[in-house]
Design a protein around this motif. Sequence first.
Motif, mmCIF file in Angstrom:
data_model
loop_
_atom_site.group_PDB
_atom_site.id
_atom_site.type_symbol
_atom_site.label_atom_id
_atom_site.label_comp_id
_atom_site.label_asym_id
_atom_site.label_seq_id
_atom_site.Cartn_x
_atom_site.Cartn_y
_atom_site.Cartn_z
ATOM 1 N N GLY A 129 37.207 36.837 54.604
ATOM 2 C CA GLY A 129 36.778 35.439 54.588
ATOM 3 C C GLY A 129 36.021 35.004 53.338
ATOM 4 N N ALA A 130 36.165 35.755 52.247
ATOM 5 C CA ALA A 130 35.482 35.345 50.999
ATOM 6 C C ALA A 130 36.060 34.028 50.491
ATOM 7 N N THR A 131 35.214 33.296 49.776
ATOM 8 C CA THR A 131 35.618 31.988 49.256
ATOM 9 C C THR A 131 36.359 32.119 47.933
ATOM 10 N N MET A 132 35.904 33.052 47.103
ATOM 11 C CA MET A 132 36.493 33.226 45.771
ATOM 12 C C MET A 132 36.544 34.711 45.435
ATOM 13 N N LEU A 133 37.416 35.025 44.471
ATOM 14 C CA LEU A 133 37.558 36.412 44.012
ATOM 15 C C LEU A 133 36.934 36.544 42.625
ATOM 16 N N ARG A 134 36.106 37.561 42.442
ATOM 17 C CA ARG A 134 35.517 37.820 41.132
ATOM 18 C C ARG A 134 36.088 39.109 40.543
ATOM 19 N N GLY A 135 35.924 39.266 39.242
ATOM 20 C CA GLY A 135 36.358 40.493 38.577
ATOM 21 C C GLY A 135 36.346 40.240 37.074
ATOM 22 N N GLY A 136 35.730 41.152 36.343
ATOM 23 C CA GLY A 136 35.596 40.964 34.904
ATOM 24 C C GLY A 136 36.747 41.591 34.127
ATOM 25 N N ALA A 137 37.327 40.821 33.222
ATOM 26 C CA ALA A 137 38.334 41.363 32.297
ATOM 27 C C ALA A 137 37.636 41.798 31.007
ATOM 28 N N TYR A 138 36.567 41.090 30.689
ATOM 29 C CA TYR A 138 35.742 41.417 29.514
ATOM 30 C C TYR A 138 34.368 41.811 30.062
ATOM 31 N N LYS A 139 33.960 43.045 29.851
ATOM 32 C CA LYS A 139 32.732 43.546 30.453
ATOM 33 C C LYS A 139 31.619 43.764 29.432
ATOM 34 N N PRO A 140 30.423 43.235 29.720
ATOM 35 C CA PRO A 140 29.277 43.486 28.841
ATOM 36 C C PRO A 140 28.626 44.818 29.221
ATOM 37 N N ARG A 141 28.929 45.887 28.522
ATOM 38 C CA ARG A 141 28.404 47.202 28.879
ATOM 39 C C ARG A 141 27.266 47.612 27.954
ATOM 40 N N THR A 142 26.274 48.266 28.532
ATOM 41 C CA THR A 142 25.117 48.689 27.750
ATOM 42 C C THR A 142 25.531 49.665 26.649
ATOM 43 N N SER A 143 26.494 50.531 26.982
ATOM 44 C CA SER A 143 26.959 51.498 25.977
ATOM 45 C C SER A 143 28.320 51.088 25.419
ATOM 46 N N PRO A 144 28.486 51.173 24.116
ATOM 47 C CA PRO A 144 29.794 50.844 23.529
ATOM 48 C C PRO A 144 30.867 51.867 23.910
ATOM 49 N N PHE A 165 47.370 35.247 46.101
ATOM 50 C CA PHE A 165 46.436 35.093 47.232
ATOM 51 C C PHE A 165 45.834 33.697 47.363
ATOM 52 N N GLY A 166 45.959 32.871 46.337
ATOM 53 C CA GLY A 166 45.422 31.506 46.408
ATOM 54 C C GLY A 166 43.907 31.447 46.407
ATOM 55 N N LEU A 167 43.263 32.539 45.982
ATOM 56 C CA LEU A 167 41.792 32.522 45.896
ATOM 57 C C LEU A 167 41.382 32.066 44.494
ATOM 58 N N PRO A 168 40.355 31.189 44.392
ATOM 59 C CA PRO A 168 39.859 30.819 43.066
ATOM 60 C C PRO A 168 39.275 32.052 42.365
ATOM 61 N N ILE A 169 39.416 32.095 41.054
ATOM 62 C CA ILE A 169 38.996 33.258 40.268
ATOM 63 C C ILE A 169 37.713 32.966 39.483
ATOM 64 N N VAL A 170 36.762 33.891 39.608
ATOM 65 C CA VAL A 170 35.522 33.831 38.824
ATOM 66 C C VAL A 170 35.542 35.013 37.862
ATOM 67 N N THR A 171 35.454 34.758 36.563
ATOM 68 C CA THR A 171 35.468 35.866 35.616
ATOM 69 C C THR A 171 34.605 35.549 34.397
ATOM 70 N N GLU A 172 34.083 36.601 33.802
ATOM 71 C CA GLU A 172 33.073 36.416 32.744
ATOM 72 C C GLU A 172 33.677 36.130 31.373
ATOM 73 N N VAL A 173 32.987 35.252 30.656
ATOM 74 C CA VAL A 173 33.323 35.004 29.255
ATOM 75 C C VAL A 173 32.109 35.405 28.411
ATOM 76 N N MET A 174 32.356 36.272 27.437
ATOM 77 C CA MET A 174 31.238 36.793 26.623
ATOM 78 C C MET A 174 31.220 36.221 25.217
ATOM 79 N N ASP A 175 32.365 35.665 24.802
ATOM 80 C CA ASP A 175 32.523 35.308 23.403
ATOM 81 C C ASP A 175 33.165 33.928 23.290
ATOM 82 N N THR A 176 32.638 33.115 22.391
ATOM 83 C CA THR A 176 33.185 31.758 22.215
ATOM 84 C C THR A 176 34.687 31.807 21.905
ATOM 85 N N ARG A 177 35.138 32.869 21.237
ATOM 86 C CA ARG A 177 36.551 32.961 20.841
ATOM 87 C C ARG A 177 37.482 33.147 22.033
#
Length: 345
Positions: A129-144, A165-177
């Motif tokens: 019953g979640a409203t949206m699906l999250r998942g990062g394609a670009y990950k901000p990791r402490t270690s390179p 699945f028709g679920l809205p997607i939430v994903t991170e953006v780290m860079d203006t590009r």
Amino acid sequence: MANGTTQAMIIVLKTSATEQQVADVVRRIEEAGLRPHLSRGEFRTIIGAIGDETRMQPDRFVGLPGVDNVTPIMKPYKLASREFHAANTCIEIMGRKVGGTALTVIAGPCAVESREQLFETARIVKKAGATMLRGGAYKPRTSPYSFQGLGSEGLQYLKEVREEFGLPIVTEVMDTRDVEAIAAVADVLQIGARNTQNYRLLTEVGQARKPVLLKRGPAVTVKELLMAAEYIMAEGNHDVILCERGVRTFDDSVRNMPDLAAVANLKIESHLPVVFDPSHGTGRRDLVAPLSMAAVAVGADGLLIEVHPHPEDALSDGPQSLHPEEFYELMTRLKPLAELVGRGM
Ligand code: PEP
Ligand code: MN
């Protein structure tokens, strides 16, 4: 750096104000070199004026035909403040309302690791019953040297899972590009805790015309978070969801210290929806459920929860990711609590 030069005022019109009088006030605001923001309530129209403080002369609007009162906004954040916009902002995303009476649950893996992992998680969280699906394609990791995300390949999987699945997607953006490419796939652009005060990035997502989930950095004050939201809103994008995900303290028994006072405080200070992230907020799977319950009790509009089909194999944030059955159980437990505080699920 502090900012004391931009100011705002709200002009409340009389219930009897005519369309012509409203238009005249708007014209005068523009002539003064300020930006008008019209909000029409059920009974009254309120016009916000925003701009440089040297141009802000409330007296020029007092007593104009149709004007009831004029109040300067003293808070450094304007568009994000409750003073500027009294009613809760409700953002509609693919038919789901964030910031309304329903509890929003954004769930999914920390990172998109493979097509199979993402599809399996989508099936689990949708069933629960979640409203949206999250998942990062670009990950901000402490270690390179840690897994950095699948990048554009991950975006492609997000596009496919959204269609399936028709679920809205939430994903991170780290860079203006990357904003354009991510905005083409995502329904909500996530600004991570490490970028809360990346002002160029905030400006860019402010122009992207997609809702933004803005996370609070671990050393960012509530006021600074609202100023960060202001950066996005000042570009014309008012669809900002605030997210509390814990702050740094002396205690290392949790990854971050969840600041539930900030959740309640943000609901007072701002009209924007507020979600709470118990996963990064604690870093501990066994604390996700109790903190989720607490956040709903203090008024959070939603939760952001990491779920992984096999957390022990996760490429990032495994220890805080819920097993599928734990997520089902949490959703079941949340329902009666949500109803108790006047929210549906
Ligand atoms: C995330 O949501 O996976 C994430 C990296 O969160 P935060 O920016 O809050 O650390
Ligand atoms: Mn994570």
